[in-house]
Design a protein around this motif. Structure first.
Motif, mmCIF file in Angstrom:
data_model
loop_
_atom_site.group_PDB
_atom_site.id
_atom_site.type_symbol
_atom_site.label_atom_id
_atom_site.label_comp_id
_atom_site.label_asym_id
_atom_site.label_seq_id
_atom_site.Cartn_x
_atom_site.Cartn_y
_atom_site.Cartn_z
ATOM 1 N N ARG A 108 0.855 -1.183 0.000
ATOM 2 C CA ARG A 108 0.000 0.000 0.000
ATOM 3 C C ARG A 108 0.890 1.231 0.000
ATOM 4 N NH1 ARG A 108 -1.693 3.809 3.367
ATOM 5 N NH2 ARG A 108 -0.893 2.894 5.286
ATOM 6 N N LEU A 147 -6.212 -3.306 2.257
ATOM 7 C CA LEU A 147 -7.208 -2.461 2.912
ATOM 8 C C LEU A 147 -7.780 -3.152 4.153
ATOM 9 C CD1 LEU A 147 -8.517 0.302 2.493
ATOM 10 C CD2 LEU A 147 -10.165 -0.773 0.934
ATOM 11 N N GLU A 150 -5.859 -2.773 7.429
ATOM 12 C CA GLU A 150 -5.567 -1.425 7.929
ATOM 13 C C GLU A 150 -6.463 -1.138 9.138
ATOM 14 O OE1 GLU A 150 -3.395 0.940 7.209
ATOM 15 O OE2 GLU A 150 -2.424 -0.259 5.653
ATOM 16 N N PHE A 154 -8.628 4.148 8.950
ATOM 17 C CA PHE A 154 -8.134 4.243 7.575
ATOM 18 C C PHE A 154 -9.196 3.716 6.610
ATOM 19 C CE2 PHE A 154 -6.073 2.916 3.718
ATOM 20 C CZ PHE A 154 -5.093 3.873 3.504
ATOM 21 N N ARG A 212 2.548 -7.241 11.535
ATOM 22 C CA ARG A 212 2.312 -6.048 10.739
ATOM 23 C C ARG A 212 2.168 -6.472 9.278
ATOM 24 N NH1 ARG A 212 5.973 -2.683 7.990
ATOM 25 N NH2 ARG A 212 7.700 -4.056 8.527
#
Lengths: 267, 267
Positions: A108, A147, A150, A154, A212
């Motif tokens: 991203r 997405l 996130e 966001f 992460r």
């Protein structure tokens, strides 16, 4: 905006960078006039700085007088340290060898998908992604994955914008898209069906590094092969795990042995 | 040379480009002082311009304060139109799939080999080539091919220089090298045996486009597999012919349908 209107108060360096930055995937070839329009610089300034950039081979010129990014920029760009691309390639390779389909890895960047690498064959379905290229997040498999993991703020900011609709099958209704993302998190992978390109469907898996989200690996197949998508998930998940493991090994020396070891990780 | 000695009379643009150009494969990470030394610019100038480049993300900074080429440069570099890389990848892929060995494609740039793309596996022997990287011509398989089909004046100019000797097996004696190149032309391919790296040997084939040498495709294998090199020649020659054919098809629209079609060929 008239030529030169945005010129005042800008340093020469920033003008030069603005000229280089006028080129992007949607504008890979530009005339001097187009560069002036896109940068807000006077045509005379553009003319002079473009000549310096061409001398240096940062820009090249087509037979029709349009300029493009030169091979010297490509060479320089290859020096950008990116262990992800280096580490991912053999894994993409393996998925490709087992499936014969286009495989890519993306991260991203802002609110977009940035493709880092792509492995493709001569027979596979043509796809719109290319290394260094960008696409919106919601219509692509890798984008949905990036997405979905996130933070909530966001995702709601993303969904609150007006969303591009490249095909009639693109999901743009915020509620439906939010449910889709919940499903991606629950399943651990994403799929799309003609949401980016008619005739193509895709699947993608997240690459997690110590909890992460680092990247997403995706595969694109012809819509005629949509029934085969489920059996492509496992190879994708295996590749995603392999990439995470090799990436950790590649960047580990940096923290273990100090700053200089980062160089090893870079290439 | 003292800092700033070469600063006078240079335009700001040329100073900025000198700073970017200070980075290369041998110097991928530099301190401000090193950049000043490599460019001949005053430290204060370097400090100011590097800050602009960092703001723009053309350069990035490591934790130890060294600078490197940033991802934005990589993205820009990907816009350089290079149908060769695009066209060659699936063919390299195919040779890799059939052999499991590292395969790459290179062009001549000046008196060096410039690697355009590389396909490699997790198990294959590690090699020194990388996309965007450069190596001397005489110790590499692709380099011998690229040298062999140059005009005689170029070859004698190359051979008359003092030639690098990365291993004890590198052929640097001009007479022997000239005979080697004659053999490459006669056979239509080149081989090396531990001439660039101990433990590795290679083979390479020319990619001819309408009688002009465009590139060379090479494969690198462990010296323990040297006996298998002969059976790798045919796949290489097939790939070289395929790349030439696809390249011609990719660039053809430019001349047939006018200038704008070049854009299609670029990506």
């Amino acid at each position: 905006m008239p030529g030169g209107a945005r010129e005042k108060g800008r340093t020469v360096a920033s003008r030069l960078l603005a000229i280089i930055g006028a080129f992007d995937a949607a504008h890979p070839r530009l005339t001097l006039t187009e560069i002036a329009a896109r940068t807000g610089l006077a045509l005379s300034t553009v003319h002079r700085l473009v000549a310096e950039l061409e001398d240096w081979r940062a820009l090249g010129r087509d037979e029709d007088g349009r300029y493009h990014v030169g091979r010297r920029m490509w060479e320089l760009g290859q020096l950008a340290p990116d262990p992800l691309q280096e580490v991912a390639r053999p894994w993409l390779q393996e998925v490709f060898a087992g499936t014969g389909e286009n495989v890519h890895i993306a991260v991203r960047d802002g609110a977009e998908v940035l493709y880092v690498d792509k492995v493709y064959g001569r027979q596979a379905v043509p796809i719109v992604s290319r290394a260094g290229g960008r696409l919106p997040m919601h219509p692509t498999g890798v984008g949905k994955v990036l997405l979905a993991f996130e933070p909530a703020w966001f995702v709601s900011a993303y969904l609150s914008r007006s969303l591009e609709r490249p095909t009639p099958h693109t999901i743009t209704e915020p509620g439906r898209l939010a449910r889709e993302l919940t499903q991606v998190r629950a399943r651990g992978y994403a799929t799309t069906h003609e949401e980016m390109t008619l005739g193509s469907c895709s699947a993608a898996a997240p690459v997690f590094l110590d909890g992460r989200l680092l990247a997403a690996v995706g595969i694109v197949v012809s819509s005629r092969r949509v029934r085969e998508l489920p059996r492509l998930i496992d190879p994708l998940l295996t590749a995603a795990q392999g990439i995470a493991r090799d990436y950790r090994a590649a960047v580990a020396p940096r923290t273990e042995y100090g700053a200089d070891a980062g160089r090893l990780a870079g290439r």
